[in-house]
Scaffold this active site. Sequence first.
Site, PDB file in Angstrom:
ATOM      1  N   GLU A  17      37.010 -17.147  41.928  1.00 31.34           N
ATOM      2  CA  GLU A  17      36.738 -15.892  41.227  1.00 31.34           C
ATOM      3  C   GLU A  17      35.474 -16.006  40.379  1.00 31.34           C
ATOM      4  O   GLU A  17      35.257 -16.996  39.700  1.00 31.34           O
ATOM      5  CB  GLU A  17      37.934 -15.543  40.328  1.00 31.34           C
ATOM      6  CG  GLU A  17      37.732 -14.227  39.589  1.00 31.34           C
ATOM      7  CD  GLU A  17      38.992 -13.776  38.874  1.00 31.34           C
ATOM      8  OE1 GLU A  17      40.058 -13.708  39.525  1.00 31.34           O
ATOM      9  OE2 GLU A  17      38.896 -13.509  37.664  1.00 31.34           O
ATOM     10  N   ALA A 127      48.738  -0.217  37.412  1.00 32.06           N
ATOM     11  CA  ALA A 127      48.083  -0.624  38.656  1.00 32.06           C
ATOM     12  C   ALA A 127      48.813  -0.046  39.869  1.00 32.06           C
ATOM     13  O   ALA A 127      48.185   0.318  40.873  1.00 32.06           O
ATOM     14  CB  ALA A 127      48.019  -2.147  38.729  1.00 32.06           C
TER      15      ALA A 127
HETATM   16  C1  LIG Z   1      44.261 -12.181  39.223  1.00 29.13           C
HETATM   17  C2  LIG Z   1      43.847 -11.322  38.061  1.00 29.13           C
HETATM   18  C3  LIG Z   1      42.603 -10.700  38.089  1.00 29.13           C
HETATM   19  C4  LIG Z   1      42.201  -9.882  37.025  1.00 29.13           C
HETATM   20  N1  LIG Z   1      40.966  -9.269  37.084  1.00 29.13           N
HETATM   21  C5  LIG Z   1      40.574  -8.424  36.099  1.00 29.13           C
HETATM   22  C6  LIG Z   1      39.325  -7.718  36.174  1.00 29.13           C
HETATM   23  O1  LIG Z   1      38.564  -7.883  37.131  1.00 29.13           O
HETATM   24  N2  LIG Z   1      39.000  -6.879  35.161  1.00 29.13           N
HETATM   25  C7  LIG Z   1      39.831  -6.666  34.088  1.00 29.13           C
HETATM   26  O2  LIG Z   1      39.477  -5.880  33.201  1.00 29.13           O
HETATM   27  N3  LIG Z   1      41.024  -7.324  33.985  1.00 29.13           N
HETATM   28  C8  LIG Z   1      41.425  -8.178  34.969  1.00 29.13           C
HETATM   29  N4  LIG Z   1      42.640  -8.827  34.877  1.00 29.13           N
HETATM   30  C9  LIG Z   1      43.492  -8.613  33.695  1.00 29.13           C
HETATM   31  C10 LIG Z   1      44.403  -7.381  33.840  1.00 29.13           C
HETATM   32  O3  LIG Z   1      43.620  -6.208  33.904  1.00 29.13           O
HETATM   33  C11 LIG Z   1      45.329  -7.346  32.624  1.00 29.13           C
HETATM   34  O4  LIG Z   1      46.228  -8.421  32.662  1.00 29.13           O
HETATM   35  C12 LIG Z   1      46.065  -6.034  32.402  1.00 29.13           C
HETATM   36  O5  LIG Z   1      46.588  -6.051  31.079  1.00 29.13           O
HETATM   37  C13 LIG Z   1      47.210  -5.746  33.358  1.00 29.13           C
HETATM   38  O6  LIG Z   1      46.757  -5.406  34.599  1.00 29.13           O
HETATM   39  P1  LIG Z   1      47.792  -5.263  35.838  1.00 29.13           P
HETATM   40  O7  LIG Z   1      47.004  -4.790  36.974  1.00 29.13           O
HETATM   41  O8  LIG Z   1      48.576  -6.492  35.968  1.00 29.13           O
HETATM   42  O9  LIG Z   1      48.706  -4.073  35.257  1.00 29.13           O
HETATM   43  P2  LIG Z   1      50.115  -3.493  35.672  1.00 29.13           P
HETATM   44  O10 LIG Z   1      50.644  -4.079  36.904  1.00 29.13           O
HETATM   45  O11 LIG Z   1      49.949  -2.003  35.603  1.00 29.13           O
HETATM   46  O12 LIG Z   1      51.037  -3.979  34.460  1.00 29.13           O
HETATM   47  C14 LIG Z   1      50.631  -3.753  33.112  1.00 29.13           C
HETATM   48  C15 LIG Z   1      51.828  -3.763  32.179  1.00 29.13           C
HETATM   49  O13 LIG Z   1      52.621  -2.597  32.418  1.00 29.13           O
HETATM   50  C16 LIG Z   1      53.945  -2.941  32.739  1.00 29.13           C
HETATM   51  N5  LIG Z   1      54.399  -1.948  33.719  1.00 29.13           N
HETATM   52  C17 LIG Z   1      54.055  -1.838  35.016  1.00 29.13           C
HETATM   53  N6  LIG Z   1      54.641  -0.772  35.575  1.00 29.13           N
HETATM   54  C18 LIG Z   1      55.372  -0.176  34.606  1.00 29.13           C
HETATM   55  C19 LIG Z   1      56.200   0.978  34.562  1.00 29.13           C
HETATM   56  N7  LIG Z   1      56.408   1.741  35.634  1.00 29.13           N
HETATM   57  N8  LIG Z   1      56.805   1.296  33.377  1.00 29.13           N
HETATM   58  C20 LIG Z   1      56.620   0.536  32.259  1.00 29.13           C
HETATM   59  N9  LIG Z   1      55.839  -0.560  32.251  1.00 29.13           N
HETATM   60  C21 LIG Z   1      55.211  -0.923  33.411  1.00 29.13           C
HETATM   61  C22 LIG Z   1      53.885  -4.362  33.274  1.00 29.13           C
HETATM   62  O14 LIG Z   1      55.108  -5.052  33.099  1.00 29.13           O
HETATM   63  C23 LIG Z   1      52.781  -4.939  32.390  1.00 29.13           C
HETATM   64  O15 LIG Z   1      53.272  -5.297  31.122  1.00 29.13           O
HETATM   65  C24 LIG Z   1      43.068  -9.674  35.907  1.00 29.13           C
HETATM   66  C25 LIG Z   1      44.308 -10.323  35.873  1.00 29.13           C
HETATM   67  C26 LIG Z   1      44.710 -11.146  36.939  1.00 29.13           C
HETATM   68  C27 LIG Z   1      46.028 -11.837  36.865  1.00 29.13           C
END
Ligand SMILES: Cc1cc2nc3c(=O)[nH]c(=O)nc-3n(C[C@H](O)[C@H](O)[C@H](O)COP(=O)(O)OP(=O)(O)OC[C@H]3O[C@@H](n4cnc5c(N)ncnc54)[C@H](O)[C@@H]3O)c2cc1C
Length: 288
Positions: A17, A127
């Site tokens: 990455e 997401a």
């Molecule tokens: C491999 C990887 C790559 C990353 N790359 C980037 C990047 O390029 N740029 C950047 O800015 N950040 C990046 N991040 C960080 C990421 O954006 C953060 O961790 C962010 O806070 C959560 O993103 P997510 O897509 O996991 O969110 P989600 O999957 O939406 O989850 C976020 C939170 O919401 C909760 N949740 C999900 N669905 C629901 C629902 N229906 N009701 C209530 N709660 C819910 C989850 O439990 C979690 O606590 C990366 C993280 C990882 C692990």
Amino acid sequence: MRIGDLFGRREPVFSFEFFPPKTPAGEEALMRAVANLRALQPSFVSVTYGAGGSTREKTIDIVTRIKRDYGIEAMAHLTCVGHDRDEIAAILDRLAACGIENVLPLRGDPPQGETTFVRPANGFGYAAELVRFIRARGHRFSLGGAGYPEGHQECRDLARDIEHLRQKVAAGVDFVITQLFYDNADYFAFVERARRVGIDVPLVPGIMPIVNVAQIERIARLCGARIPTELGERLRAAADDAAAVQAIGIDHATRQCRELLAGGAPGVHFYTLNQSPATAAILAELRR
Ligand SMILES: Cc1cc2nc3c(=O)[nH]c(=O)nc-3n(C[C@H](O)[C@H](O)[C@H](O)COP(=O)(O)OP(=O)(O)OC[C@H]3O[C@@H](n4cnc5c(N)ncnc54)[C@H](O)[C@@H]3O)c2cc1C
């Protein structure tokens, strides 16, 4: 090449990455790292999406360049932060037009100083919603998703967090890449929880080799990763000796990767911080 199709073969899937640099010098350093790491024949590389500002534009450019000029499969990260649906749709169309076949849809973090994520007007709050939107538009992208062995910072209830991951995968995620972690027990327990709720896609562990004590303590704090006590003590004792810290970091990550692969992990995603030496050393050890 769709990344989802790379799994299930004999060889582990190794990926790197990178992040889009802010300066021309940073961009040169990135391209040097890409050139160095290319020799290691990664299965793919990925490029992060900035929290805002000018580097966001660069994600597509860099991913396109890596794929076109270096012949390495590349994945663009994309977040929900600050975008409405029309903007997201335009970015997806541009990615497709550039020949990008792999996307990592993420929610993104709340802006600095804020603890909760606020859904952008006419945008997405999770997401999973972005994943659903991409699938509903009929794109052929292979999609990744982020997973959290220690639980996401905003959801330390591990059972709830894994249920959210299950919903995200059900929306159309082909593989999961985990947040960085330093204790493999957290990954193996995460895999067990995931399989128990029916998540059946590959779960790729994310590993960030430690090269600097202050930096890793800051990153670990930001993303909620726990540094095991014994590792923390070894690092702090060597904190003034850069070479010793790097050696400890490489040794720990190499042992982590060996155990993960032996324990059934489908590959390793390396958070390189745009630097090649530590990742190169670890991969060389793993392939010996
Ligand atoms: C491999 C990887 C790559 C990353 N790359 C980037 C990047 O390029 N740029 C950047 O800015 N950040 C990046 N991040 C960080 C990421 O954006 C953060 O961790 C962010 O806070 C959560 O993103 P997510 O897509 O996991 O969110 P989600 O999957 O939406 O989850 C976020 C939170 O919401 C909760 N949740 C999900 N669905 C629901 C629902 N229906 N009701 C209530 N709660 C819910 C989850 O439990 C979690 O606590 C990366 C993280 C990882 C692990």
